[in-house]
Enzyme design. Structure first.
Site, PDB file in Angstrom:
ATOM      1  N   GLY A 192       0.795  -1.219   0.000  1.00  0.00           N
ATOM      2  CA  GLY A 192       0.000   0.000   0.000  1.00  0.00           C
ATOM      3  C   GLY A 192       0.824   1.265   0.000  1.00  0.00           C
ATOM      4  O   GLY A 192       0.411   2.286   0.545  1.00  0.00           O
TER       5      GLY A 192
ATOM      6  N   SER B  71       4.720  -5.800  -2.749  1.00  0.00           N
ATOM      7  CA  SER B  71       4.908  -4.377  -3.020  1.00  0.00           C
ATOM      8  C   SER B  71       5.629  -3.711  -1.849  1.00  0.00           C
ATOM      9  O   SER B  71       6.720  -4.122  -1.482  1.00  0.00           O
ATOM     10  CB  SER B  71       3.567  -3.714  -3.338  1.00  0.00           C
ATOM     11  OG  SER B  71       3.744  -2.452  -3.931  1.00  0.00           O
TER      12      SER B  71
END
Length: 574
Positions: A159, A237
């Site tokens: 995120g 990520s």
């Protein structure tokens, strides 16, 4: 045309680093690196008005486990899996967190079926988050009992370090827990300014949160049947970036065995202390409080903090280009907690752990095609590259065959007869962004890791499951395209109505992960799956996940990215 080039230059490659930062025009504001979205569906079970009526799972009155810090009460998540939600640590604002010493439900909840509130983040209703957010969700197969000695995986959500939660889309760990016969822990950590921008100058508070999460797990998982000698950390990520940061923290090394890194934008590197200080000075100037005035700092509303945080997020790259427009708040190579850059910008340490490193086929697709929904003329290619990389790197990129127009035609595919009129420059930009931010930089890490004593298994997903939000970009729904985040629901087995190809890959990856949790090797004993060969110091042997054989090397040859064309962390010396 000038406006188009300026827009591309200001945004291209997920707002990476700019030789000459160019602001967006016409009041357009582009989003940063794509991250798992906080969607209405994802938030539904976090909203107090509905969570106690819509979301509670079946509660079993006898579902309790005695732990060294108290009795854990759980709920039935799905058939064969129990779910336990717990606060693993506590922290005052901008102070280091401390491991919880008693078993407690998050957010003052009394119902063990209640899900934890997210950590404070932008574009989310205030009722859906809380500063009291250092929570985790444990998914425990019902056939596991104390003394079973099964492995545990701790998942760190992505995120861009500013959004996400343990209840994000696709992160229900029940399927993965059953398939691997393991305990799956999905954790939250402080986001944005609360995790990375303490006015005092303290760095890496979010990393301390994760260290405490590991400490908490080591305290309690034996009570659930877990083996503390088999703990794997994993993330995607920015979550993967934090996994890599954990590998650079000597004091955390003994707390986990192996690591899984999915789609880490390694090109960015960890922040330097000088860049962090530049951003800290700017951020502190937005708060109207003395850095030593705790009462004033604690009185700032969460909305006010988030506003200041997003001001910094938007302007950090103008203060220092190495901050990037995508992840300006991230782990800091402070020399104290994080003691190495763990990249090619400094001496690589001796290592020994086994690491699984993967990327997806079209990492940059969501961003490039999501913001430019019409084809771009080939004439925009070189000016845009120059604005992003500067003269020296642009010459190397544009004068080589790696990203030549002849390799790209509208709709995909390659031809030696392509003319400029048939080339959509977005295809070149997507390939370039995918290579240098994710794929090639990950392969460079793999070679470094192996060269210094560790083991790496590298993979490239060529089949995925469209993550919520990705389907809004038509390119990401094209046959054969796998965008950033599309690996998450494959690993967790949460792909909705999976095709036969997706189902096969889910089964394969869960079998491989189960083996990796136990042995550090993703080749299950006695399995008919193709052998996953470990990476070498030159050839990383990246297998095609969802296909057969190895991924083509292309521009990821060690003589190209990282050597002829340097990564951002090399250019900026971070």
């Amino acid at each position: 045309m000038v406006a188009t080039v300026r827009l591309l230059a200001g945004f291209l490659l997920l707002g990476s680093t700019l030789a000459s930062p160019v602001p967006s025009t016409n009041g357009i504001s582009f989003p940063p690196l794509p991250f798992p979205p906080i969607t209405p569906t994802g938030l539904l079970c976090q909203l107090p008005i509905v969570k106690n009526f819509v979301c509670p799972r079946q509660t079993s009155s006898g579902l309790s486990v005695s732990t060294p810090i108290g009795t854990a009460q759980g709920t039935v998540d799905t058939s064969g899996v129990n779910r336990f939600v717990v606060r693993y640590a506590t922290a005052d604002r901008w102070q280091a967190s401390a491991i919880a010493t008693t078993w407690a439900l998050p957010n003052g909840a009394t119902d063990p079926s209640a899900l934890p509130l997210a950590c404070p983040q932008p574009d989310v209703d205030d009722s859906a988050f809380s500063e009291d957010c250092l929570s985790m969700i444990l998914y425990v197969p019902t056939n596991i009992a104390a003394g079973s000695n099964v492995p545990t995986m701790m998942w760190i959500h992505g995120g861009s370090f500013i959004v996400g939660s343990a209840t994000g889309p696709g992160l229900d760990g029940s399927s993965l827990a059953i398939a691997t016969n393991s305990i799956i822990a999905v954790v939250q950590y402080r986001l944005g300014a609360l995790g990375w921008m303490a006015p005092s100058g303290a760095t890496n508070l979010a990393m301390v949160d994760l260290i405490n999460a590991l400490g908490f797990l080591r305290n309690v998982v034996p009570s659930f049947g877990g083996d503390t000698s088999h703990i794997t950390i994993a993330g995607q990520s920015s979550g993967a970036n934090m996994v890599r940061a954990m590998l650079a923290i000597p004091s955390a090394s003994s707390m986990f065995n192996n690591a899984i890194i999915q789609s880490d934008p390694m090109d960015y590197g960890f922040l330097s202390t000088s860049t962090q200080q530049t951003m800290q000075t700017y951020f502190n100037g937005l708060l109207n409080c003395s850095t030593s005035d705790t009462s004033c700092l604690n009185a700032i509303s969460l909305d006010g903090l988030i506003d200041a945080q997003m001001d910094l997020f938007s302007n950090a790259y103008t203060l220092d280009p190495s901050a990037t427009q995508s992840e300006p708040m991230r782990p800091v190579h402070d020399g104290n907690l994080i003691t190495t850059t763990l990249d090619s910008s400094s001496a690589f340490p001796s290592v020994s752990k086994s690491v699984l490193v993967s990327t997806v086929l079209n990492e940059a697709g969501l961003t490039i095609y999501g913001n430019f929904d019409s084809p771009l003329p080939e004439s925009s290619w070189e000016p845009v590259v120059n604005q992003t990389f500067g003269t020296s790197r642009t010459e190397m990129i544009c004068n080589s065959s790696q990203y030549a127009a002849s390799q790209f035609v509208s709709g995909g595919g390659a031809t030696s007869n392509a003319s400029e009129s048939t080339v959509d420059a977005r295809a070149q930009l997507q390939e370039l962004g995918t290579d240098y931010i994710w794929k090639c930089s990950s392969w460079t890490f793999a070679r470094n890791w192996v060269s210094n004593g560790g083991t790496v298994y590298a993979g490239l997903y060529i089949i995925g499951s469209s993550y919520p939000g990705n389907s809004d970009v038509s390119y990401c729904t094209d046959t054969g395209v796998v965008c950033h985040q599309d690996d998450i629901q494959i690993v967790f087995g949460t792909a909705p109505s999976p095709t036969s190809e997706q189902a096969a890959l889910i089964s394969e990856m869960q079998a491989r992960y189960g083996a990796f949790f136990r042995t550090g090797n993703p080749n299950p004993s006695g399995s008919s799956l193709a052998n996953w060969q470990a990476a070498g110091t030159s050839d990383v042997n990246a297998i095609l996940l969802g296909g057969s054989g190895h991924a083509p090397v292309g521009a990821c040859d060690p003589s190209y990215w990282g050597d002829a064309v340097q990564y951002d962390y090399q250019v900026y010396g971070i």
